[in-house]
Design a protein around this motif. Structure first.
Motif, PDB file in Angstrom:
ATOM      1  N   LYS A  91      -7.513   9.847   7.651  1.00 51.03           N
ATOM      2  CA  LYS A  91      -7.621   8.402   7.905  1.00 51.03           C
ATOM      3  C   LYS A  91      -8.133   8.108   9.314  1.00 51.03           C
ATOM      4  O   LYS A  91      -8.083   6.954   9.752  1.00 51.03           O
ATOM      5  N   GLY A 124      -6.136   1.365   5.318  1.00 51.80           N
ATOM      6  CA  GLY A 124      -6.748   1.872   4.104  1.00 51.80           C
ATOM      7  C   GLY A 124      -7.975   2.703   4.405  1.00 51.80           C
ATOM      8  O   GLY A 124      -8.692   2.435   5.376  1.00 51.80           O
ATOM      9  N   GLY A 164       0.830  -1.195   0.000  1.00 48.89           N
ATOM     10  CA  GLY A 164       0.000   0.000   0.000  1.00 48.89           C
ATOM     11  C   GLY A 164       0.866   1.247   0.000  1.00 48.89           C
ATOM     12  O   GLY A 164       2.098   1.181   0.093  1.00 48.89           O
ATOM     13  N   SER A 176      -5.594   5.458  -0.485  1.00 45.77           N
ATOM     14  CA  SER A 176      -5.025   4.129  -0.336  1.00 45.77           C
ATOM     15  C   SER A 176      -4.989   3.451  -1.703  1.00 45.77           C
ATOM     16  O   SER A 176      -5.908   3.602  -2.510  1.00 45.77           O
TER      17      SER A 176
END
Length: 328
Positions: free
Chosen positions: A290, A214, A120, A222
């Motif tokens: 996030k 993510g 990622g 992401s």
């Protein structure tokens, strides 16, 4: 002439202990180690670069130690808060956090370890900052497949794994399966293959995992949400299931629950219950956008150690006035 010594971790550790813990001068260390002052300087630099020595500057007015204590108290994880100015964009913040994460992870890597690594945007950044540390019988295993209808994902994921393996002189085990299967029954059949079971057995023996969180709405998106892994139907399905984020392409809600999320039955990522059984679980998060995914991951009990930027840490502490139930 003084005897020149090779720059290895043992020499660096000994020099660092004398310099930082015993307040010895470099001249005194050089005399005791039978080497030159310039070699001592290189040993100390190697100790800092490898993570054997971490220098922290604490201002009396800085909130970082307080934030770390609050996060530990409220969420039961060891927090490493990276101080960054509010003027930086999320890409710049990610680089700062990734650098600190790399320096924090390296001292924790031991010989005979089996380290699960997710792919990622965050882990890609972390992998670029890793420093060399010699280990033996260490294995890096890929946590989830990376293939989709556009690409095999092998190049992207393998580069992250290669950097981890190279940094720690470790064997690398890739997981050459799709990130998401088209049908749950396909995954069930694939999981019966001996070549796949070998990787799954390695994952069951992991001693450490390193992963990001993510999120669909992060300013630095992401990779799973931008790389063609999910179509509009998948995204609508996630929204209908109140999903806030994922770890290694396994999705969860704000309260940490993952039951009934249909896409998880097609994911190649490890079950959250398996992740919770790993002794050391290092979560790296950068960016306030996030925060919902991070809170969900913490509610799910997925992390034992958390590395994050100061703004996100502040938001995490401020938003946790009303505690969420956990699914540990």
């Amino acid at each position: 002439m003084p005897r020149q010594q090779s720059l290895n971790n043992s020499d660096s550790l000994r020099a660092a202990q004398m310099y930082y813990l015993q307040d010895q001068t470099m001249d005194a260390i050089a005399h005791e180690l039978h080497t030159s002052r310039s070699t001592v300087s290189r040993l100390l630099s190697a100790a800092r670069n490898s993570g054997l020595v971490q220098i922290q500057i604490r201002s009396p007015r800085e909130r970082t130690p307080e934030l770390e204590r609050e996060i530990r108290k409220r969420f039961g994880v060891d927090a490493h808060v990276v101080p960054v100015p509010d003027t930086l964009n999320e890409g710049e913040v990610l680089e700062r956090v990734a650098l600190q994460a790399a320096r924090t992870i390296t001292p924790l890597v031991d010989s005979n370890a089996i380290i699960g690594v997710a792919w990622g945007s965050t882990l890609s950044a972390v992998s670029r900052h890793l420093r060399q540390k010699s280990t033996h019988d260490c294995t890096i295993v890929q946590l989830n497949g990376a293939g989709n209808t556009r690409t095999s994902g092998i190049t992207y994921a393998s580069e992250i794994l290669r950097r981890f393996g190279q940094a720690y002189s470790a064997k690398v085990e890739q997981f050459p399966v799709p990130a998401f299967f088209d049908r749950p029954e396909t995954r069930v059949a694939m999981w019966q293959e001996r070549s796949v079971q070998r990787v799954l057995r390695l994952q069951e023996r992991m001693t450490m995992t390193v992963f990001g969180v993510g999120s669909t709405d992060a300013d630095v998106p992401s990779h799973v949400y931008t790389g063609g892994y999910l179509d509009e139907t998948d995204l609508d399905e996630l929204a209908a299931s109140s999903v806030v984020g994922d770890v290694a392409t396994v999705f969860f809600r704000a309260d940490g629950s993952d039951n009934g999320i249909a896409l998880n039955a097609r994911s190649s990522g490890p079950p959250l219950a398996l992740l919770r059984n790993v002794r050391r679980r290092i979560c790296v998060v950068s960016g306030v956008s996030k925060i919902n995914g991070l809170r969900g991951a913490l509610a799910a009990g997925l992390a034992t150690e958390l590395i994050l930027d100061e703004a996100t840490a502040r938001r995490l502490v401020e938003d946790s006035a009303t505690e969420l139930p956990t699914n540990r």
